[in-house]
Scaffold this motif. Sequence first.
Motif, mmCIF file in Angstrom:
data_model
loop_
_atom_site.group_PDB
_atom_site.id
_atom_site.type_symbol
_atom_site.label_atom_id
_atom_site.label_comp_id
_atom_site.label_asym_id
_atom_site.label_seq_id
_atom_site.Cartn_x
_atom_site.Cartn_y
_atom_site.Cartn_z
ATOM 1 N N ILE A 104 39.603 45.599 30.078
ATOM 2 C CA ILE A 104 38.307 46.200 30.423
ATOM 3 C C ILE A 104 38.088 46.154 31.932
ATOM 4 N N SER A 105 38.353 45.001 32.530
ATOM 5 C CA SER A 105 38.139 44.848 33.970
ATOM 6 C C SER A 105 38.982 45.828 34.760
ATOM 7 N N ASN A 106 40.232 45.978 34.377
ATOM 8 C CA ASN A 106 41.108 46.894 35.111
ATOM 9 C C ASN A 106 40.673 48.340 34.966
ATOM 10 N N ILE A 107 40.209 48.715 33.771
ATOM 11 C CA ILE A 107 39.704 50.081 33.572
ATOM 12 C C ILE A 107 38.537 50.349 34.523
ATOM 13 N N LEU A 108 37.605 49.416 34.578
ATOM 14 C CA LEU A 108 36.418 49.597 35.419
ATOM 15 C C LEU A 108 36.778 49.605 36.902
ATOM 16 N N ARG A 109 37.692 48.734 37.316
ATOM 17 C CA ARG A 109 38.101 48.716 38.719
ATOM 18 C C ARG A 109 38.813 50.010 39.088
ATOM 19 N N THR A 110 39.649 50.515 38.174
ATOM 20 C CA THR A 110 40.364 51.755 38.444
ATOM 21 C C THR A 110 39.384 52.896 38.695
ATOM 22 N N GLU A 111 38.261 52.875 37.979
ATOM 23 C CA GLU A 111 37.229 53.904 38.159
ATOM 24 C C GLU A 111 36.481 53.713 39.478
ATOM 25 N N GLY A 112 36.639 52.531 40.094
ATOM 26 C CA GLY A 112 36.013 52.304 41.387
ATOM 27 C C GLY A 112 34.838 51.355 41.382
ATOM 28 N N TYR A 113 34.562 50.743 40.238
ATOM 29 C CA TYR A 113 33.440 49.815 40.159
ATOM 30 C C TYR A 113 33.815 48.454 40.741
ATOM 31 N N SER A 114 32.800 47.776 41.257
ATOM 32 C CA SER A 114 32.955 46.382 41.668
ATOM 33 C C SER A 114 32.707 45.521 40.432
ATOM 34 N N VAL A 115 33.694 44.726 40.065
ATOM 35 C CA VAL A 115 33.670 44.022 38.779
ATOM 36 C C VAL A 115 33.764 42.517 38.995
ATOM 37 N N GLY A 116 32.919 41.791 38.302
ATOM 38 C CA GLY A 116 33.087 40.350 38.207
ATOM 39 C C GLY A 116 33.727 40.033 36.873
ATOM 40 N N CYS A 117 34.667 39.125 36.856
ATOM 41 C CA CYS A 117 35.307 38.746 35.590
ATOM 42 C C CYS A 117 35.367 37.228 35.502
ATOM 43 N N TYR A 118 34.910 36.709 34.354
ATOM 44 C CA TYR A 118 34.888 35.259 34.140
ATOM 45 C C TYR A 118 35.631 34.948 32.857
ATOM 46 N N THR A 119 36.728 34.180 32.976
ATOM 47 C CA THR A 119 37.555 33.842 31.819
ATOM 48 C C THR A 119 37.977 32.379 31.886
ATOM 49 N N SER A 120 38.547 31.896 30.810
ATOM 50 C CA SER A 120 39.108 30.539 30.767
ATOM 51 C C SER A 120 40.153 30.494 29.650
ATOM 52 N N PRO A 121 41.113 29.557 29.715
ATOM 53 C CA PRO A 121 41.333 28.608 30.805
ATOM 54 C C PRO A 121 42.090 29.276 31.943
ATOM 55 N N HIS A 122 42.428 28.493 32.957
ATOM 56 C CA HIS A 122 43.250 29.028 34.036
ATOM 57 C C HIS A 122 44.684 28.522 33.883
ATOM 58 N N ILE A 123 45.580 29.133 34.636
ATOM 59 C CA ILE A 123 46.996 28.749 34.570
ATOM 60 C C ILE A 123 47.365 27.789 35.704
ATOM 61 N N LEU A 124 47.095 28.200 36.942
ATOM 62 C CA LEU A 124 47.530 27.403 38.087
ATOM 63 C C LEU A 124 46.400 26.872 38.947
ATOM 64 N N THR A 125 45.285 27.554 38.974
ATOM 65 C CA THR A 125 44.149 27.099 39.775
ATOM 66 C C THR A 125 42.871 27.586 39.132
ATOM 67 N N ILE A 126 41.831 26.797 39.263
ATOM 68 C CA ILE A 126 40.537 27.142 38.672
ATOM 69 C C ILE A 126 39.979 28.428 39.274
ATOM 70 N N ARG A 127 40.463 28.801 40.452
ATOM 71 C CA ARG A 127 39.990 30.036 41.088
ATOM 72 C C ARG A 127 40.294 31.274 40.243
ATOM 73 N N GLU A 128 41.313 31.177 39.381
ATOM 74 C CA GLU A 128 41.662 32.317 38.528
ATOM 75 C C GLU A 128 40.544 32.694 37.567
ATOM 76 N N ARG A 129 39.648 31.761 37.282
ATOM 77 C CA ARG A 129 38.614 32.011 36.276
ATOM 78 C C ARG A 129 37.532 32.976 36.756
ATOM 79 N N ILE A 130 37.406 33.118 38.066
ATOM 80 C CA ILE A 130 36.397 34.019 38.631
ATOM 81 C C ILE A 130 37.094 35.055 39.498
ATOM 82 N N LEU A 131 37.018 36.308 39.071
ATOM 83 C CA LEU A 131 37.571 37.418 39.844
ATOM 84 C C LEU A 131 36.415 38.247 40.368
ATOM 85 N N LEU A 132 36.539 38.692 41.615
ATOM 86 C CA LEU A 132 35.395 39.335 42.265
ATOM 87 C C LEU A 132 35.761 40.682 42.879
ATOM 88 N N GLY A 133 34.858 41.654 42.712
ATOM 89 C CA GLY A 133 34.917 42.884 43.481
ATOM 90 C C GLY A 133 35.900 43.920 42.983
#
Length: 542
Positions: A104-133
């Motif tokens: 879903i996030s990739n579809i919206l970004r491809t269309e040009g939207y600024s997207v926030g994405c929040y997921t869990s768990p992370h693989i290598l760093t907790i920063r992966e859980r929050i994607l911005l813009g």
Amino acid sequence: MQRAYEHWSGKMLLSSLRRKFTRGVWPIRTLSSNPEMKEFLNYLDSLKNFEKSGVPRGAGTDSDEGFDLGRMRRLMERFGNPHNKFKAVHIAGTKGKGSTAAFISNILRTEGYSVGCYTSPHILTIRERILLGRSGDPVSAKVLNDLFHRIKPELEQAMKEENGCISHFEVFTAMAYILFADENVDIAVIEAGLGGARDATNIISSSGLAAAVITTVGEEHLAALGGSLETIAMAKAGIIKQGCPLVLGGPFVPHIERIIRDKAATMESPVVSAYDTGNRCTVKCFSILNGRPCQICDIVIQVGQDLKMSCKLHDVKLKMLGDHQLRNAATATCVALCLRNLGWSISDESIRSGLEHTHLLGRSQFLSSEEAEVLGLTGATVLLDGAHTKESAKALMNTIKTAFPKARLVFVVAMASDKDHVGFAREILSGGHVETVLLTEAAIAGSVTRTTPASLLRDCWIKACDEVGIEIFDDGMAEYDELINESNLGDAMTILSTESSLKSCLITANKILSRRGKEEKSVLVFTGSLHIAASVLASLAG
């Protein structure tokens, strides 16, 4: 992670001086913990973390034993209720949440939207859980650190007033919502942590919800979600909001789907199902794209009930493999069409491109030949997949059978303590001949509290082999040492070995694989938990 993700070559892994950044490339080295986050991470580690300790019985149910959403609401009020400042897609489900969120996030970004994405768990760093813009990059260490210091006085005051009960997940969810509001994202895609009804993410109001999504309903976290499939369904249905569309993945057991649809009816929420009779989603064949496997699919959505919408995508090249990932892609497509129906501009081409450019760490992830060589596994096909339920194990084996029908299979398995170990093993063993299973241990969320000892895993696999009727030799048998050193192993037997570490697994796997001729295809699968996949990727990062 919701961006397209391609690995870099082995040479780049071995040279810290060379970096190649192209669209969709995310070097693992950039994800290592940043020293400036030390105080913040120490603070998080001081909080109650149910990923480490396990979730209490009944915690995810809408009952007196359930998590306290009032506490989360009070916390958000301190920060001006940032979750009311953006639209959201909220995703619950036993399996497929993260992949669906990525699509879903990739579809919206491809269309040009600024997207926030929040997921869990992370693989290598907790920063992966929050994607911005619009880039889909993980939140930077600086942004997280600056936010932490900005809100720390309020967090400490809230902690006093709540008698120290605010959890790790609640704090990080609050931070995600604050960042989405600060970034002024067009829309946020939010994965529920546990269940839905009492999950900390479930403070989104009906006015803020663009669509709710329930991917699947299975028996994972059974005790925490009420003890039955029915209570799990009710917990997940807790994300449905008044008048907001609901998208169903599935397939669901009929009476479970009825529970969810009945809840939607009471909320006057229109329902769209990826399994509606007008939809057709098929895997046509497997292919190799840029040196990695992909599946060529048709995704045809034709909805004519509560919401009228359609989309016909032929020959979609999915990097996420398996029928289950096709279902997740179809579910994401239905979400995109729901949003389009609500007035969002989303073209069919953006849907196609978003699906095709989605790849996730540890989910149907094939390493490059250079990366396999770095691990000492020259010539082997190495697959990382975080399957950890019997359903996901079955899906994994179906994918392997389809893509590599004649390959020799070696598994490296580590699992958390609250999983159905025998059921998982049974599905792996039933899916095709497995030559060797190396059982090991991986830290869960940075702790060994929920890690299953390899010796206990061995007992479970021996039981599963017994149930399936497979002859085994394990490292507790006198014949094992002689057998493991033979140059030719019988095709009818499966070898079970307990290994103390990932390093010893790699040594043993290399020993076994090196006995095979180059003409014999070997697939080495790391599975049982996203944490074993994380261990492999961390070893590549060096």
